[in-house]
Design a protein around this motif. Structure first.
Motif, PDB file in Angstrom:
ATOM      1  N   PRO A 245      25.712  58.481  15.640  1.00 43.50           N
ATOM      2  CA  PRO A 245      24.892  59.006  16.742  1.00 43.50           C
ATOM      3  C   PRO A 245      25.659  60.043  17.569  1.00 43.50           C
ATOM      4  O   PRO A 245      26.809  59.831  17.933  1.00 43.50           O
ATOM      5  CB  PRO A 245      24.604  57.755  17.574  1.00 43.50           C
ATOM      6  CG  PRO A 245      25.792  56.877  17.340  1.00 43.50           C
ATOM      7  CD  PRO A 245      26.223  57.126  15.926  1.00 43.50           C
TER       8      PRO A 245
ATOM      9  N   HIS B 281      25.874  61.779  21.078  1.00 46.25           N
ATOM     10  CA  HIS B 281      25.457  61.435  22.441  1.00 46.25           C
ATOM     11  C   HIS B 281      25.428  62.676  23.324  1.00 46.25           C
ATOM     12  O   HIS B 281      26.130  63.653  23.076  1.00 46.25           O
ATOM     13  CB  HIS B 281      26.413  60.399  23.033  1.00 46.25           C
ATOM     14  CG  HIS B 281      26.410  59.092  22.302  1.00 46.25           C
ATOM     15  ND1 HIS B 281      25.486  58.106  22.539  1.00 46.25           N
ATOM     16  CD2 HIS B 281      27.202  58.613  21.314  1.00 46.25           C
ATOM     17  CE1 HIS B 281      25.714  57.076  21.749  1.00 46.25           C
ATOM     18  NE2 HIS B 281      26.755  57.364  20.990  1.00 46.25           N
TER      19      HIS B 281
ATOM     20  N   CYS C 196      24.829  63.848  27.731  1.00 45.99           N
ATOM     21  CA  CYS C 196      24.650  63.451  29.122  1.00 45.99           C
ATOM     22  C   CYS C 196      23.316  64.008  29.625  1.00 45.99           C
ATOM     23  O   CYS C 196      22.678  64.815  28.937  1.00 45.99           O
ATOM     24  CB  CYS C 196      25.815  63.955  29.968  1.00 45.99           C
ATOM     25  SG  CYS C 196      25.747  65.725  30.345  1.00 45.99           S
TER      26      CYS C 196
ATOM     27  N   SER D  44      30.354  59.672  19.107  1.00 51.00           N
ATOM     28  CA  SER D  44      30.294  58.272  19.523  1.00 51.00           C
ATOM     29  C   SER D  44      31.680  57.680  19.746  1.00 51.00           C
ATOM     30  O   SER D  44      31.862  56.835  20.624  1.00 51.00           O
ATOM     31  CB  SER D  44      29.524  57.445  18.485  1.00 51.00           C
ATOM     32  OG  SER D  44      30.123  57.574  17.210  1.00 51.00           O
TER      33      SER D  44
ATOM     34  N   LYS E 296      32.932  58.771  23.139  1.00 52.32           N
ATOM     35  CA  LYS E 296      32.144  58.212  24.250  1.00 52.32           C
ATOM     36  C   LYS E 296      32.884  57.030  24.870  1.00 52.32           C
ATOM     37  O   LYS E 296      32.871  56.833  26.085  1.00 52.32           O
ATOM     38  CB  LYS E 296      30.769  57.790  23.742  1.00 52.32           C
ATOM     39  CG  LYS E 296      29.826  57.262  24.821  1.00 52.32           C
ATOM     40  CD  LYS E 296      28.453  57.017  24.221  1.00 52.32           C
ATOM     41  CE  LYS E 296      27.456  56.553  25.282  1.00 52.32           C
ATOM     42  NZ  LYS E 296      27.671  55.168  25.698  1.00 52.32           N
TER      43      LYS E 296
ATOM     44  N   ASN F 163      32.477  56.415  29.188  1.00 49.09           N
ATOM     45  CA  ASN F 163      31.043  56.646  29.396  1.00 49.09           C
ATOM     46  C   ASN F 163      30.741  57.692  30.471  1.00 49.09           C
ATOM     47  O   ASN F 163      29.689  57.663  31.102  1.00 49.09           O
ATOM     48  CB  ASN F 163      30.323  55.327  29.734  1.00 49.09           C
ATOM     49  CG  ASN F 163      28.854  55.376  29.338  1.00 49.09           C
ATOM     50  OD1 ASN F 163      28.506  55.918  28.301  1.00 49.09           O
ATOM     51  ND2 ASN F 163      27.990  54.813  30.178  1.00 49.09           N
TER      52      ASN F 163
ATOM     53  N   GLY G  93      25.273  57.224  29.865  1.00 42.89           N
ATOM     54  CA  GLY G  93      24.147  56.392  29.472  1.00 42.89           C
ATOM     55  C   GLY G  93      24.077  56.265  27.960  1.00 42.89           C
ATOM     56  O   GLY G  93      25.097  56.313  27.267  1.00 42.89           O
ATOM     57  N   ASP G  94      22.885  56.123  27.430  1.00 43.80           N
ATOM     58  CA  ASP G  94      22.694  55.966  25.978  1.00 43.80           C
ATOM     59  C   ASP G  94      21.695  56.981  25.436  1.00 43.80           C
ATOM     60  O   ASP G  94      20.784  56.652  24.664  1.00 43.80           O
ATOM     61  CB  ASP G  94      22.217  54.545  25.659  1.00 43.80           C
ATOM     62  CG  ASP G  94      23.293  53.505  25.921  1.00 43.80           C
ATOM     63  OD1 ASP G  94      24.418  53.691  25.444  1.00 43.80           O
ATOM     64  OD2 ASP G  94      22.989  52.529  26.629  1.00 43.80           O
TER      65      ASP G  94
ATOM     66  N   ARG H  34      20.596  59.896  23.046  1.00 40.04           N
ATOM     67  CA  ARG H  34      20.924  60.514  21.755  1.00 40.04           C
ATOM     68  C   ARG H  34      20.446  61.960  21.737  1.00 40.04           C
ATOM     69  O   ARG H  34      19.350  62.272  22.213  1.00 40.04           O
ATOM     70  CB  ARG H  34      20.238  59.754  20.625  1.00 40.04           C
ATOM     71  CG  ARG H  34      20.822  58.407  20.289  1.00 40.04           C
ATOM     72  CD  ARG H  34      21.930  58.491  19.271  1.00 40.04           C
ATOM     73  NE  ARG H  34      21.482  58.926  17.965  1.00 40.04           N
ATOM     74  CZ  ARG H  34      20.969  58.124  17.039  1.00 40.04           C
ATOM     75  NH1 ARG H  34      20.831  56.828  17.284  1.00 40.04           N
ATOM     76  NH2 ARG H  34      20.603  58.594  15.863  1.00 40.04           N
TER      77      ARG H  34
END
Length: 298
Positions: A60, A62, A64, A72, A75, A80, A90-91, A93
């Protein structure tokens, strides 16, 4: 701006249109779009490059809330928080960038070393991990050497920088001496490199703790690919006080790291008490003679 008296009749307008030159406008095919993106892919590469580790990003991917991306693995490294704007990640994608990556066909990163393959973006990494043109790591075990290269350059590096023993021939007869055999942890002897059958082999001999038991180990590594290493067999023999111990096996490729081979015990392993028995005398000093040979399987 409207100018009075400048209106054209429908006939005049159609006449002017007929006098316009024909312009051929072709819609690029999806293949040409991909090809173009590959040939001028520096911008795409920058988009797919993680700003932290600078490696290519794989799902994945990522991002912001401000749209900055990273891989990943990184991250977790940045706790984070976006390394660009410091916003909490956050999460989220970046599905759009992942789709862009899926459409790319790219050359192997070892293209300048001879690999001519073109691979889908997500298959490229897997290929590069096994590419026969990727450089080898220096096989010297006495230090954490970061030098990489092809076999000829590594042989020159071992000879000139590490001052290893260089031998021509397929047989060996080495004597290993240690005045205090009770100190075995991380003890290594000088690497020996053999030029045999037009190939190069590395003979390792060292001492370490196998659990709580101190042992000595000798093993051979092939400077080349695993498939080529399988064409050869070698034997190691240690003897003394009327006893003899023989090991026979296939040399491991230097693609397998020194520690990996050692920790698999794929070689002649001699417990310290046995080694001292072979040494004879008062058994207060290690004096092992290891002989062996390399031969090519038909």
């Amino acid at each position: 701006m409207d100018v009075p008296g400048s209106q054209m009749s429908d006939n005049e307008l159609s006449k002017d249109r007929n006098e316009l030159p024909d312009i051929q406008v072709s819609k690029p095919s999806s293949f040409s779009v991909v090809k173009s993106s590959v040939s001028s892919s520096s911008g795409v590469h920058e988009l797919l490059e993680c700003p932290v580790c600078t490696n290519s990003m794989y799902p994945p991917i990522h991002q912001c809330p401000n749209g900055h991306t990273l891989c990943s693995s990184c991250k977790l490294r940045v706790h984070n928080h976006c390394p660009t704007c410091r916003h909490e990640l956050g999460d989220i994608r970046c599905l759009a960038l992942e789709k862009v990556a899926e459409s790319l066909d790219l050359p192997c990163r070892y293209q300048n070393l001879g690999c001519s393959g073109i691979f889908p973006y997500y298959g490229k990494l897997k290929h590069e991990q096994l590419c026969e043109f990727r450089p080898y790591n220096c096989p010297y075990a006495g230090s954490e050497c970061s030098i990489t290269g092809d076999i000829p350059s590594l042989v020159a590096h071992l000879k000139n920088d590490h001052k290893v023993d260089m031998h021509d021939g397929c047989t060996f007869n080495h004597r290993y001496v240690k005045s205090n055999p009770h100190e075995v942890e991380n003890a290594t002897w000088m690497l020996t490199v053999f030029n045999c059958f037009g190939e190069h082999f590395c003979l390792h001999f060292e001492a370490f703790l196998l659990g709580v038991a101190p042992v000595y180990m000798a093993f051979l590594r092939f400077m080349g690919e695993e498939e080529d290493a399988k064409k050869y067999t070698y034997s190691l023999e240690v003897s003394g006080s009327g006893r003899k111990m023989i090991w026979q096996g296939v040399p491991r490729s230097i693609r397998d790291g020194h520690k990996k081979v050692r920790d698999s015990y794929d070689g002649l392993v001699i417990h310290r008490n046995v080694a001292l028995f072979f040494s004879g005398g008062s058994r207060q000093e290690l004096k092992l003679r290891v002989t062996g040979r390399i031969w090519k399987e038909q």
